[in-house]
Design an enzyme around this catalytic site. Sequence first.
Site, PDB file in Angstrom:
ATOM      1  N   TYR A 211       0.862  -1.173   0.000  1.00 13.32           N
ATOM      2  CA  TYR A 211       0.000   0.000   0.000  1.00 13.32           C
ATOM      3  C   TYR A 211       0.901   1.226   0.000  1.00 13.32           C
ATOM      4  CZ  TYR A 211      -4.072  -2.894   1.104  1.00 13.32           C
ATOM      5  OH  TYR A 211      -5.091  -3.828   1.050  1.00 13.32           O
ATOM      6  N   HIS A 243      -4.194  -2.864  -7.891  1.00 13.67           N
ATOM      7  CA  HIS A 243      -5.478  -3.416  -7.447  1.00 13.67           C
ATOM      8  C   HIS A 243      -6.516  -2.327  -7.238  1.00 13.67           C
ATOM      9  CE1 HIS A 243      -8.244  -4.375  -4.088  1.00 13.67           C
ATOM     10  NE2 HIS A 243      -8.310  -5.565  -4.631  1.00 13.67           N
ATOM     11  N   HIS A 244      -6.124  -1.250  -6.578  1.00 16.17           N
ATOM     12  CA  HIS A 244      -7.046  -0.119  -6.442  1.00 16.17           C
ATOM     13  C   HIS A 244      -6.276   1.177  -6.259  1.00 16.17           C
ATOM     14  CE1 HIS A 244      -7.126  -0.738  -1.814  1.00 16.17           C
ATOM     15  NE2 HIS A 244      -6.633   0.473  -1.998  1.00 16.17           N
ATOM     16  N   HIS A 311      -2.810   0.423  -4.134  1.00 12.16           N
ATOM     17  CA  HIS A 311      -2.603  -0.939  -3.629  1.00 12.16           C
ATOM     18  C   HIS A 311      -2.051  -1.790  -4.768  1.00 12.16           C
ATOM     19  CE1 HIS A 311      -4.659  -4.903  -2.092  1.00 12.16           C
ATOM     20  NE2 HIS A 311      -3.343  -4.977  -2.069  1.00 12.16           N
ATOM     21  N   HIS A 392     -16.618  -3.226  -3.267  1.00 11.46           N
ATOM     22  CA  HIS A 392     -15.189  -3.532  -3.322  1.00 11.46           C
ATOM     23  C   HIS A 392     -14.849  -4.601  -2.296  1.00 11.46           C
ATOM     24  CE1 HIS A 392     -10.888  -3.095  -3.604  1.00 11.46           C
ATOM     25  NE2 HIS A 392     -10.802  -2.798  -2.309  1.00 11.46           N
ATOM     26  N   HIS A 394     -12.044  -8.459  -1.892  1.00  7.65           N
ATOM     27  CA  HIS A 394     -10.829  -9.094  -2.374  1.00  7.65           C
ATOM     28  C   HIS A 394     -11.136 -10.486  -2.933  1.00  7.65           C
ATOM     29  CE1 HIS A 394      -7.748  -6.109  -0.821  1.00  7.65           C
ATOM     30  NE2 HIS A 394      -8.915  -5.610  -0.444  1.00  7.65           N
TER      31      HIS A 394
END
Length: 464
Positions: A211, A243-244, A311, A392, A394
Amino acid sequence: MEIRRGSALRNVCLLLVAVLHVLGSRGPLDLSHSRPVNALEGDDYVFLLWGYDREVQEITLEIQTPLASSVVLGLGPDTSLNRSDFVVGGWNEHNETYFYDAHTEGEWPPVKDKSQDYVLLDLSRNKTHTIMRVWRPWFTCDRHDQEIENDTVRVMVAIGDSENMELSDDRTFRKSIFFLEILADVLYPEITLFYDFKVTDFLVPDQDTTYACTFIPMPRVSKKHHVIRYDAIEDPDTVGIVHHILIYICGNNTDITSEIGDCYGSDARFSQCMSPTFGWAVGGEPFDYPVNSGVSIGMPEDPLYVRIEIHYSNFENKEGLKDSSGMRIYYTPELRLHDSATLMTGIFTFPMQFIPPGSKAFRNYGLCNTHLMAEVLGRPFEDLTVTTYLLHAHLTARGLRVMHYRNGTLIGTLGEDKRYDFSFQQVRNLVNSVTVKMGDQILVECTSSTMDREGVTFVSFVME
């Protein structure tokens, strides 16, 4: 930088089925939605177009493929062939057309359904392309047909040169689609500007999860503007690893730094600014705010800086990757009626959440009591009007639901997807806006599957 535009940007049961067929005969549906669908290998793609009628619950689907003699369109709940719904069309060796509704139970090729619920509207080809257009009701009462609901559907298209329908990677196409998406005509104001929040050549660590955070100034404007759109800046070198991307607004007394650091590490500066405003995740698309609202910038109480969080999921532990991803916002001095903001609610996994192995549908819950919002913000807070949502989670997530309670009674949902796909995280519009009154409760339910895992899945200090 300034963009000037004045045009739009944008691009019982048997009886029920019989009634829907009659209603569907009113005329062709406007195919207002479209997506390209890439092949598993190679550069070819098919084009999927569709339109639906929410009132009578019917849908028309059209696929345009590279030239082929057989075309198979499949709709399924997941990426496997199990319980998938197919429609098959093409030409035999005598150049005679064939068409039928079919299904699979985990094996290929599809077998013909006893109940034929798709209607063929067009099957044609020219020197370069083949087209198949079909119509069906959302609900057919045939267990072999995929129901069309407010959920993600895995679409598969396979093409071939004979009736044998053998699967090959370069002629098989897959994509997750949300068929019931709501599109609105979006007009850009006469004056529209853009501004980028991004990192530059950040060396992605060769570890599973990172992160990365830093602080970036807001665009400097001399009077109030409204942000009306945002879009991710995707670095082609890190597609699939990013990822985001989240943009958090900062208070004007924030201790900032231009360095890039661990969002949740020892540097306390990166634990500041926890109000998300713009967000993107894998599979996301550009987002336009409703025509009567935008995010305020330029006022004395508006933020001067944001914290950007990216991320990275570098599961293959690749070395030497450099990333220049971020977010682009579009803003205008032509103000709208309302100010917009983002409410993030869910499961705060602190200090630790876990999911046991071998669970088919393990559920976690997070509760937001809105009567605490005024206390947290230190000022009275008005009721909220919810227009859009983004779900959202995982890799273990299979379903998400946001439930809306008032006085302990469930009064509706603010978003739901029973077939969540990690690789397709799309902002979605509600059919009708919903008022959340101060004192209401918002309950987030996340359903996970760990059937393929032998050990406990631990999650710590991230939002699901």
